[in-house]
Design a protein around this motif. Sequence first.
Motif, short mmCIF file in Angstrom:
data_model
loop_
_atom_site.label_atom_id
_atom_site.label_comp_id
_atom_site.label_asym_id
_atom_site.label_seq_id
_atom_site.Cartn_x
_atom_site.Cartn_y
_atom_site.Cartn_z
N HIS A 1 0.77 -0.97 0.08
CA HIS A 1 0.15 0.04 -0.06
C HIS A 1 0.95 1.32 -0.10
N ALA A 2 1.94 1.36 0.74
CA ALA A 2 3.00 2.40 0.85
C ALA A 2 3.51 2.46 -0.40
N VAL A 3 3.71 1.48 -1.15
CA VAL A 3 4.30 1.49 -2.61
C VAL A 3 3.62 2.09 -3.53
N TYR A 4 2.18 1.62 -3.15
CA TYR A 4 1.11 2.22 -4.55
C TYR A 4 1.00 3.75 -4.20
N TYR B 1 9.11 5.68 -2.65
CA TYR B 1 9.06 4.39 -3.17
C TYR B 1 10.38 3.58 -3.20
N LEU B 2 11.63 4.05 -3.37
CA LEU B 2 12.91 3.58 -3.65
C LEU B 2 13.18 2.96 -2.51
N ASP C 1 12.99 -2.41 2.15
CA ASP C 1 11.92 -3.16 2.98
C ASP C 1 11.48 -4.60 2.16
N ILE C 2 10.94 -4.35 0.87
CA ILE C 2 10.62 -5.22 0.05
C ILE C 2 11.75 -5.97 -0.60
N GLU D 1 12.47 -4.00 -9.83
CA GLU D 1 11.46 -3.29 -9.73
C GLU D 1 12.01 -1.81 -9.57
N ALA D 2 12.79 -1.67 -8.65
CA ALA D 2 13.48 -0.28 -8.19
C ALA D 2 14.31 0.29 -9.24
N LEU D 3 15.01 -0.67 -9.84
CA LEU D 3 15.71 -0.21 -10.95
C LEU D 3 14.90 0.09 -12.14
#
Length: 924
Positions: A485-488, A499-500, A506-507, A512-514
């Motif tokens: 939810h936080a990433v969304y 986001y990053l 955490d995740i 995905e981050a790249l």
Amino acid sequence: MAAYLQWRRFVFFDREAVKEPPGPDGAGGKPFVLPAGIAVCDSGRGSLIWFLPRSLQLTSFQAYKLRVTHLYQLKQHSILVSVGEDEEGINPLVKVWNLEKRDGGNPLCTRIFPAIPGNKPTVVSCLTVHENLNFMAIGFADGSVVLTKGDITRDRHSKTQILHEGSYPITGLAFRQSGKTTHLFVVTTENIQSYTLSVKDYPHLELDTHGCGLRCSSLSDPSQDLQFIVAGNECVYLYQPDERGPCFAFEGQKLIVHWYRGYLIIVSKDQKTSPKSEFAGSEAQNSDKQILNIYDLCNKFIAYSSIFDDIVDVLAEWGSLYVLTRDGKIHVLQEKDTQTKLEACKSMLFRKNLFEMAINLAKSHHLDSDGLSEIFRQYGDHLYNKGNHDGAIQQYIRTIGKLEPSYVIRKFLDAQRIHNLTAYLQTLHLQSLANADHTTLLLNCYTKLKDSSKLEEFIKTSESEVRFDVETAIKVLRQAGYYSHAVYLAEKHAHHEWYLKIQLEDIKNYQEALGYIGKLPFDQAESNMKRYGKILMHHVPNETTELLKILCTDYRPSGDKEGPGMLEGKKANSEEFIPVFANNSRELKAFLEHMTEVQSDSPQGVYDTLLELQLQNWAHEQDEQIKEKLHNEAITLLKSGRFKTVFDKALVLCQMHNFKDGVLYLYEQGKLFQQIMHYHMQNEQYKKVIEVCELYGDQEACLWEQALGYFARKEEDCKEYIAAVLKHIESKNLMPPLLVVQTLAHNSTATLSVIKDYLVNKLQKQSRQIEQDEQRIQKYREETMRIRQEIEELKASPKIFQKTKCSICTSALELPSVHFLCGHSFHQHCFESYSESDSECPTCMPENRKVMDMIRAQEQKRDLHDQFQHQLKCSNDGFSVVADYFGRGVFNKLTLITDLPGRSATTIEAGLQRELLVPAKRST
């Protein structure tokens, strides 16, 4: 009657008898009494008719000769419509009066016409006029209704027709205007009908099968949607043009019905039996007590109730109600102001916990939001104290925007009431009145309740409907472990750093981050790669390297579509990303090589790092083939020309890694020939020493001398190399023979046979030089003798000029002419054209100037005493220095003759050398 008795009673009106105005002497205060015999009345335009202004100065005029039966005063026009009789019999007349115009002191009567439906004489029972003056309806006792359409104030612009015929007396008429649609309500003693006047043929609809008595119907205002009110003895009914509405059980015989400012006014008799007139509901013929009730139909309470004696009518004017009684008295009912009414009823309603009624009352009287909020708060407190937390929170929600949220939040912080608190906080956010603390609390409520659906609904609102602090929400969700939810939220609202941070810390979804960074604008992509590049390089090295290549060459966000209108890509400074590759030398080498290939103007740090990396790999490589390849790559990089400005740094790198070929190449590029030779000397590479001297000896002659000294110090047999060096020294005459002998004297292996050939050749060459010098001396002596002899001849005998041609134009010599002692003759005009000086021969002048320049140079150097002394002290061969200065004429004393003879001089003055160098000219 039971429903009526359940309605709350209030006193929202003050009753007072109208008194006479004070007279000239100040006396007054007596009750005002109307004249006897008033049959009908109406109000509007500031008067009660008769004509009773607010000053109570009663006036009248005679409208009919016999009697007046009906009056209708328009509210928006100074028009009065009356029905009466001028003669005996059933012959009613309608008169229209313009009260603003006068005719002999009386209002102007603009129209008169008989009020008879067809040819049947009948009594008029009721009258109504539309406010736009285009409709007038007259009801009759025989059940007929006459409609006048057009301008009712003029005969020629209106048309009268019978609209309705029936067998029951007409007891009430009312026009209803809704937009462009006009309706006429017609009520009889037995039924109610609605006519649509804005449609051709006037269609009608029967609304009900019971009616009412005279004056027992009225039309409400827009607060009740302009409904037609009909009061029967058992109930009061409300009607729309096409249907019946609600009804209210107000029992009792109704005498009068009016509508006033949202209130329904009913005058009724509270007796079961009473004599009735021809039409039920007409005024009583006795003096029984009558009850006047004022109802609030919206809030279902009685605003006022009082008993009067034989009411004639209730009129509304000047913001008050006026009650006319049969005895001629007038009673005024003045409505209290809103605040007084609310204060009067709130205490009673609150005491009886009738909060809903208090709220409705406050709304109907347009109480401000602050007042309403206070009622909601008290209602909420009441429900909270009773334990009805669900109901309480609903009331507290209605206080949002007025009541401090902390007042409510403190009440519901208990875990058992968290769902109520959640509902309150949700509404607070929907109204965009929440702060960061409220957002934190709401999200914590969701997480405590584990209500993922509500949580998603809250955060997945559209961009235009965000009513909370996004960054706070991200922090709370991350802390609670709701990473998705936080990433969304972070992605949707472009909080790139959050986001990053969540993806990487955490995740741990590095891929995905790249990919997300690759979609960002250039500036943000660059800053985030600097911040998170090391982490990404550690986990996804290949993908990270590829992104850095793009970022430093021609970056465009991966989400942008390519097209002809695309902006030119940006590029980052590749040198700034070198620290990202710590512990990833393979990827660093690929990155740096890519940058040097596609971007030749890469920063110098890129080339320096690539060189260092290549040298490290070369130094640690064990495979000979790979090492040779790395060697060639390093040499190619050094030869790229990118290390001219950082020569020292490249040299240090090559020396650190013992990269011999690179060191020698850099020495050569830096013209450090002596270092090259010393390098070979240290490694005892004799042939290389000789090669260096051969290659660079012309540029630095001392290399041969150093090579000779090097070989002279060697105890090994170096005769071959010494001979080669001596040969070159001899050919270039680089060292005096004595110095050569002294140098080789230190070598025990260098015997005389090593330098025998050198010495023989040197002596032979010197012998040849001596012979050449002697020959040159002899030549100079002979030349000197010749010149002296010529000088003597010039002194002793005259000079005969026998030239017949000009030395310039070669034409025959003519007078005037110019002759010089050197033997050249010229036409005077040729001499003047070509000569630069009158005292010098143009032909001999170039050679003479060379000699003069040499003399001047020697003269300038003759006084360089300090320089001579310095060279003499520093030189190993002082004799050579003295000889050099002696040859320059430093030790000679030379006298220059600067006073030149005139052109016509016949004798030659002293100074033979000057005469020889600068021959005097003669003219004839």
